[in-house]
Design an enzyme around this catalytic site. Sequence first.
Site, short mmCIF file in Angstrom:
data_model
loop_
_atom_site.label_atom_id
_atom_site.label_comp_id
_atom_site.label_asym_id
_atom_site.label_seq_id
_atom_site.Cartn_x
_atom_site.Cartn_y
_atom_site.Cartn_z
CE LYS A 234 -4.05 -1.71 2.61
NZ LYS A 234 -5.07 -1.48 1.58
CD GLU A 306 -5.91 -7.92 3.38
OE1 GLU A 306 -5.73 -7.40 2.27
OE2 GLU A 306 -6.56 -7.37 4.28
NE ARG A 308 -11.28 -9.26 -2.07
CZ ARG A 308 -11.58 -8.38 -3.01
NH1 ARG A 308 -11.94 -8.78 -4.21
NH2 ARG A 308 -11.54 -7.09 -2.75
#
Length: 454
Positions: A234, A306, A308
Amino acid sequence: MADSLLTTTDETSSPIELVPTSEFETWQAERSPLALSWLLKNEFTAKSGQTIWLPDDEGNPYSVAVGWNGDDDLATLGGLPYGLPAGVYHLTSSVTELQVLGWALGAYRFDRYKSNEKEPAQLLISDEYDAERLNNAEAAITLTRDLINTPAGDMLPTALAEEAQQVADANGASCRITVGDDLLEQNFNAIHAVGRASVDAPRLIDIGWGREDDPLVILVGKGVCFDSGGLDIKSAAGMRTMKKDMGGAAHVLGLAQLIMAERLPIRLRVLVPAVENAIAGNAYRPGDVLQTRNGITVEIDNTDAEGRLVLCDALALAAEDQPELIIDFSTLTGSARSAVGAEISAMFCNNDDVAQDIYRAGVEQDDPVWRLPLHQPYTHMLESKIADTVNSASSPYGGAITAALFLQKFIAAIDWVHFDIMAFNNRHRPGRPAGGEAMGVRAVFAYLLGRYGS
Ligand code: BES
Ligand code: MN
Ligand code: ZN
């Protein structure tokens, strides 16, 4: 009893009078000349949340008038614990339980690393209110907030599992925790893959409570203790708030504590996959294919999708148990926040009646929920050339929907509610301090009480 709500006191308490904004003129006309001059000098107009001390006959401050817009919500009294001087107060007229709860929730401070500069004002409540239920609701939401506010450094999977164990122990529930390579042996490959690069091993928390012959309800919470994004790392801004990515876990632990404290006649199971989405040489990679619990193979398109993945193994396990209802809470997508913003919980549900009832409960509880569609035609965006599905859609459009559609592949035909939540107040509101927040918990508890309560 919560510190901010009292049922008995030795002190004399100060009266609080709620003044509806619409009745201000008539109310003002009935004040003594002395009180009237105080009102005018202070420009009190009974705007919602506005407070003013009023004098007794000798001219000493005696009671507090509080402006009120007439809504039955958390905000009515939520600003008072820190808006009034510390001390004990009582109300001169009846309010609702939700309004009293607003006082208790407004008294919250996260003081693990910094002591509270000011003691909250305390409200003395009469026996017309159910003090125990208020206390249970306040304790549940405090637990959720504390877990979210605690930074990842002090809330990695081990710590989160210890918190879950404590909730279970305090309520006579069972708690099984499957750690590290045991996840592989028990066929939770996706949970293991996401969490294996962390210094703190991934784990699955499994709490059980209630009587064998009561209807089974399973809660599932996303417990990503920190979401760096993994190899698809990120941005700094995107990562800054990711201590809250175990917010779903914090929600189901708070909700479970409330259900158990209120002895709801259901059999409860709580599943929390607890992991850190970290970066190391053994991290899972874009392009990898995971063999998930129910046999579906998943090609990793993006390691930042991640949540899910850890949820799919937990949901598959939940479905094996054939419960009456599965409810998950997850800080799953930024897309849900684009859709409904940070202060409404996005809900997906495969049963229209359940969705409608939870929506209504949310309105009543001042806990806003809005349903988004499980629009089946969008599943094409999850197609993979080499596996049964990808974890992240080919197009960013409808990202909350495609995430929900991914999860739906793992719950079979069971009634299911999926919350894609913010779990955080970006701004302060009365009764809703900035920081970690329970969103949808009061709505779901009220729904379950309506459906199963005796
Ligand atoms: N935990 C994030 C979602 C999130 C981001 C929640 C910001 C609240 C605020 C989740 O794991 C994530 O990274 N989702 C990605 C999915 C994308 C890679 C398909 C997202 O929403 O950008
Ligand atoms: Mn992510
Ligand atoms: Zn995440």
